[in-house]
Scaffold this motif. Sequence first.
Motif, PDB file in Angstrom:
ATOM      1  N   ILE A 234       0.810  -1.209   0.000  1.00 37.89           N
ATOM      2  CA  ILE A 234       0.000   0.000   0.000  1.00 37.89           C
ATOM      3  C   ILE A 234       0.853   1.273   0.000  1.00 37.89           C
ATOM      4  CG2 ILE A 234      -0.273   0.229   2.506  1.00 37.89           C
ATOM      5  CD1 ILE A 234      -3.237   0.776   2.014  1.00 37.89           C
ATOM      6  N   ASP A 235       2.041   1.227   0.574  1.00 39.70           N
ATOM      7  CA  ASP A 235       2.930   2.395   0.553  1.00 39.70           C
ATOM      8  C   ASP A 235       4.349   1.930   0.829  1.00 39.70           C
ATOM      9  OD1 ASP A 235       3.397   5.170   0.232  1.00 39.70           O
ATOM     10  OD2 ASP A 235       3.567   5.412   2.402  1.00 39.70           O
ATOM     11  N   HIS A 236       5.325   2.722   0.377  1.00 35.75           N
ATOM     12  CA  HIS A 236       6.720   2.356   0.615  1.00 35.75           C
ATOM     13  C   HIS A 236       7.594   3.599   0.646  1.00 35.75           C
ATOM     14  CE1 HIS A 236      10.398  -0.340  -0.024  1.00 35.75           C
ATOM     15  NE2 HIS A 236       9.792  -0.773   1.075  1.00 35.75           N
ATOM     16  N   GLU A 237       7.219   4.522   1.530  1.00 35.29           N
ATOM     17  CA  GLU A 237       7.963   5.770   1.721  1.00 35.29           C
ATOM     18  C   GLU A 237       8.072   6.534   0.401  1.00 35.29           C
ATOM     19  OE1 GLU A 237      11.897   6.601   1.735  1.00 35.29           O
ATOM     20  OE2 GLU A 237      12.143   6.881   3.886  1.00 35.29           O
ATOM     21  N   LEU A 238       9.256   7.011   0.025  1.00 36.01           N
ATOM     22  CA  LEU A 238       9.392   7.836  -1.176  1.00 36.01           C
ATOM     23  C   LEU A 238       9.938   7.022  -2.340  1.00 36.01           C
ATOM     24  CD1 LEU A 238      10.657  11.234   0.247  1.00 36.01           C
ATOM     25  CD2 LEU A 238       8.351  10.606  -0.469  1.00 36.01           C
ATOM     26  N   ALA A 239       9.215   5.968  -2.703  1.00 30.85           N
ATOM     27  CA  ALA A 239       9.544   5.247  -3.930  1.00 30.85           C
ATOM     28  C   ALA A 239       9.363   6.183  -5.119  1.00 30.85           C
ATOM     29  CB  ALA A 239       8.652   4.016  -4.062  1.00 30.85           C
ATOM     30  N   VAL A 240       9.929   5.807  -6.258  1.00 30.69           N
ATOM     31  CA  VAL A 240       9.953   6.728  -7.397  1.00 30.69           C
ATOM     32  C   VAL A 240       8.542   7.127  -7.823  1.00 30.69           C
ATOM     33  CG1 VAL A 240      10.091   4.809  -9.052  1.00 30.69           C
ATOM     34  CG2 VAL A 240      10.880   7.087  -9.713  1.00 30.69           C
ATOM     35  N   SER A 241       7.584   6.199  -7.796  1.00 34.07           N
ATOM     36  CA  SER A 241       6.223   6.552  -8.187  1.00 34.07           C
ATOM     37  C   SER A 241       5.589   7.501  -7.170  1.00 34.07           C
ATOM     38  CB  SER A 241       5.374   5.284  -8.327  1.00 34.07           C
ATOM     39  OG  SER A 241       5.345   4.559  -7.114  1.00 34.07           O
ATOM     40  N   THR A 242       5.963   7.371  -5.906  1.00 34.62           N
ATOM     41  CA  THR A 242       5.433   8.268  -4.879  1.00 34.62           C
ATOM     42  C   THR A 242       6.011   9.668  -5.036  1.00 34.62           C
ATOM     43  OG1 THR A 242       5.227   6.375  -3.398  1.00 34.62           O
ATOM     44  CG2 THR A 242       5.125   8.566  -2.400  1.00 34.62           C
ATOM     45  N   VAL A 243       7.278   9.749  -5.402  1.00 37.55           N
ATOM     46  CA  VAL A 243       7.865  11.067  -5.686  1.00 37.55           C
ATOM     47  C   VAL A 243       7.133  11.723  -6.848  1.00 37.55           C
ATOM     48  CG1 VAL A 243       9.940  12.260  -6.457  1.00 37.55           C
ATOM     49  CG2 VAL A 243      10.117  10.456  -4.742  1.00 37.55           C
ATOM     50  N   LEU A 263       1.090   6.108 -11.740  1.00 39.24           N
ATOM     51  CA  LEU A 263       0.994   5.000 -12.680  1.00 39.24           C
ATOM     52  C   LEU A 263       2.026   5.123 -13.792  1.00 39.24           C
ATOM     53  CD1 LEU A 263      -2.901   4.736 -13.014  1.00 39.24           C
ATOM     54  CD2 LEU A 263      -1.381   3.053 -11.961  1.00 39.24           C
ATOM     55  N   GLY A 264       2.272   6.340 -14.247  1.00 46.54           N
ATOM     56  CA  GLY A 264       3.268   6.524 -15.296  1.00 46.54           C
ATOM     57  C   GLY A 264       4.650   6.081 -14.859  1.00 46.54           C
ATOM     58  N   ALA A 265       4.976   6.328 -13.590  1.00 45.59           N
ATOM     59  CA  ALA A 265       6.302   5.964 -13.088  1.00 45.59           C
ATOM     60  C   ALA A 265       6.456   4.463 -12.898  1.00 45.59           C
ATOM     61  CB  ALA A 265       6.564   6.683 -11.765  1.00 45.59           C
ATOM     62  N   THR A 266       5.343   3.728 -12.888  1.00 51.01           N
ATOM     63  CA  THR A 266       5.439   2.273 -12.710  1.00 51.01           C
ATOM     64  C   THR A 266       5.590   1.531 -14.032  1.00 51.01           C
ATOM     65  OG1 THR A 266       3.038   1.878 -12.863  1.00 51.01           O
ATOM     66  CG2 THR A 266       3.931   2.441 -10.686  1.00 51.01           C
ATOM     67  N   ASP A 267       5.617   2.244 -15.134  1.00 52.85           N
ATOM     68  CA  ASP A 267       5.590   1.589 -16.443  1.00 52.85           C
ATOM     69  C   ASP A 267       6.975   1.198 -16.948  1.00 52.85           C
ATOM     70  OD1 ASP A 267       4.064   0.495 -18.452  1.00 52.85           O
ATOM     71  OD2 ASP A 267       4.186   2.252 -19.739  1.00 52.85           O
ATOM     72  N   GLY A 268       7.971   1.228 -16.082  1.00 53.57           N
ATOM     73  CA  GLY A 268       9.306   0.795 -16.470  1.00 53.57           C
ATOM     74  C   GLY A 268       9.671  -0.508 -15.786  1.00 53.57           C
ATOM     75  N   TRP A 388      -0.401   6.675  -2.780  1.00 58.88           N
ATOM     76  CA  TRP A 388      -0.162   7.918  -3.527  1.00 58.88           C
ATOM     77  C   TRP A 388      -1.125   9.009  -3.081  1.00 58.88           C
ATOM     78  CZ3 TRP A 388      -0.419   4.675  -8.605  1.00 58.88           C
ATOM     79  CH2 TRP A 388       0.799   4.022  -8.811  1.00 58.88           C
ATOM     80  N   LEU A 389      -2.374   8.646  -2.855  1.00 59.71           N
ATOM     81  CA  LEU A 389      -3.361   9.639  -2.437  1.00 59.71           C
ATOM     82  C   LEU A 389      -3.073  10.159  -1.030  1.00 59.71           C
ATOM     83  CD1 LEU A 389      -6.478   7.830  -3.906  1.00 59.71           C
ATOM     84  CD2 LEU A 389      -5.532  10.007  -4.700  1.00 59.71           C
ATOM     85  N   ALA A 390      -2.593   9.284  -0.149  1.00 58.71           N
ATOM     86  CA  ALA A 390      -2.229   9.740   1.197  1.00 58.71           C
ATOM     87  C   ALA A 390      -1.080  10.739   1.128  1.00 58.71           C
ATOM     88  CB  ALA A 390      -1.849   8.538   2.066  1.00 58.71           C
ATOM     89  N   HIS A 391      -0.105  10.474   0.275  1.00 56.92           N
ATOM     90  CA  HIS A 391       1.001  11.419   0.102  1.00 56.92           C
ATOM     91  C   HIS A 391       0.504  12.717  -0.532  1.00 56.92           C
ATOM     92  CE1 HIS A 391       4.697   9.250   1.260  1.00 56.92           C
ATOM     93  NE2 HIS A 391       3.995   8.166   0.976  1.00 56.92           N
ATOM     94  N   ALA A 392      -0.463  12.621  -1.430  1.00 56.15           N
ATOM     95  CA  ALA A 392      -1.011  13.834  -2.050  1.00 56.15           C
ATOM     96  C   ALA A 392      -1.663  14.721  -0.994  1.00 56.15           C
ATOM     97  CB  ALA A 392      -2.027  13.461  -3.129  1.00 56.15           C
ATOM     98  N   VAL A 393      -2.423  14.115  -0.086  1.00 62.93           N
ATOM     99  CA  VAL A 393      -3.054  14.898   0.983  1.00 62.93           C
ATOM    100  C   VAL A 393      -1.985  15.621   1.800  1.00 62.93           C
ATOM    101  CG1 VAL A 393      -4.350  14.719   3.144  1.00 62.93           C
ATOM    102  CG2 VAL A 393      -5.155  13.516   1.102  1.00 62.93           C
ATOM    103  N   GLU A 394      -0.894  14.934   2.121  1.00 61.66           N
ATOM    104  CA  GLU A 394       0.192  15.589   2.844  1.00 61.66           C
ATOM    105  C   GLU A 394       0.772  16.743   2.031  1.00 61.66           C
ATOM    106  OE1 GLU A 394       2.274  12.475   5.935  1.00 61.66           O
ATOM    107  OE2 GLU A 394       3.174  12.704   3.953  1.00 61.66           O
ATOM    108  N   GLU A 395       0.996  16.510   0.750  1.00 58.39           N
ATOM    109  CA  GLU A 395       1.630  17.530  -0.086  1.00 58.39           C
ATOM    110  C   GLU A 395       0.716  18.720  -0.309  1.00 58.39           C
ATOM    111  OE1 GLU A 395       4.714  19.285  -1.579  1.00 58.39           O
ATOM    112  OE2 GLU A 395       4.852  17.212  -0.866  1.00 58.39           O
ATOM    113  N   TYR A 396      -0.594  18.503  -0.351  1.00 64.07           N
ATOM    114  CA  TYR A 396      -1.526  19.618  -0.495  1.00 64.07           C
ATOM    115  C   TYR A 396      -1.419  20.582   0.691  1.00 64.07           C
ATOM    116  CZ  TYR A 396      -3.943  17.066  -4.261  1.00 64.07           C
ATOM    117  OH  TYR A 396      -4.266  16.412  -5.422  1.00 64.07           O
ATOM    118  N   GLY A 397      -0.920  20.117   1.815  1.00 61.25           N
ATOM    119  CA  GLY A 397      -0.748  20.972   2.976  1.00 61.25           C
ATOM    120  C   GLY A 397       0.569  21.709   3.012  1.00 61.25           C
TER     121      GLY A 397
END
Length: 416
Positions: A234-243, A263-268, A388-397
């Motif tokens: 469900i999450d793994h800190e700042l993996a490349v897709s999370t960044v 999703l785009g970052a997971t396509d490699g 990703w959505l949980a990180h987005a909520v953090e970043e929106y702040g």
Amino acid sequence: MAERLTTQQVAEQLGVKVETVYAYASRGQLSSERAPGGKGSTFDAREVAELAARGRRAPVRPAPGEAPAAASWGSEPVAVRTGLTLIENGRLYYRGRDAVELAARYGFEAAIGWLWGLGTDAPVELRVPPATAAALARAAAALPEGIRLPDRLRISATVAAALDPLRFDLRERTVHAAGAALIAGMVEALPRTAPDPDPGPGSSLAARLWSRLATAAPTPEALSCLDRALVLLIDHELAVSTVAARLAASARAHPYAVVSAGLGATDGPLHGAASPLAHRMLAEVLADGAVPVVSDYLRTGRPIPGLGHRLYPEGDPRAVALLDAVRRLDGGAAVVAAVAAVEAAAGPAGRPELRANIDLALAAMALTAGLPAEAGEVVFAVARTPGWLAHAVEEYGEEPLRMRARAGYVGPRPQA
């Protein structure tokens, strides 16, 4: 006494808005004190001057032929603060709770509730609105045959975004509601290949996802194994897709765009799509044995997929937990034995870089359950979406557009 500046004076000196001054203070870049009389705040003039100097500091241009320094965010490196995931001493924690323990006790919906700060007693209901479900079905029917399942996930995020008039409402509750519908919609957009083992209104997402990946109904143990995989991913800190997701959120992209960035970052082949490569390799091992297959990888200079993880010097705990669940499935013992044979054939025993990681464990689950090679990639993407959505909520702040990288320019200099 050191000179004190008002909030407005600080904003003028730094050339920013008053709101940005408070953002600096909340991140610890400026210390504030209440003004005499309790109205407003004051700031240390020396701290303000130092912050202004850092903002004006010009990037160093490398000498001819010299490699540029690592890019930094904006005028100074940004430390991404998060209260979501911790990787420490070889373990993975979600909001202070061991991820392996959470996956053993709770399903995916409850894990989302925990990650989103709602608690495990508030499982998130993952349901797609009927109008969106109908639009996703029409979009899926219009696609040509042979479209990969991960590509269908990306298309579903775009379709769902176009139908949500509240997608630009970035308040936490709205983001959670949109995210819950999107996660369900991503699964809904995949073609059904087997009967839903639990077609009732309260069916788990794992059950619905199984009906899109498998060709036969699952055993309870197989469905539990898939649910465990979703929680572990469900999450793994700042993996490349999370960044990538946080970068989009920093620009105030809506939640659907945030997920699309992830999703785009997971396509490699080095991130979310690593599991299909491990699946093919493990299938060869089951057919021909580990030694000849691993030897062929080494002879041709190809990396052996699914081994090692730089953040887990003693081995990936997620892989250990998932392989333990796979071992209890019908035929799982032979597949897990093949994983161990790959580890042994890859090099001397005891080297952590030669131990199975979560990608190889996903491949083992898919092979044991008779799922296609791309199943691991789909499970990874669906599982990581709430993260990703949980990180987005953090970043929106945080302060908008703070994640602005600077380049180390090495091209020709402008002519005088």
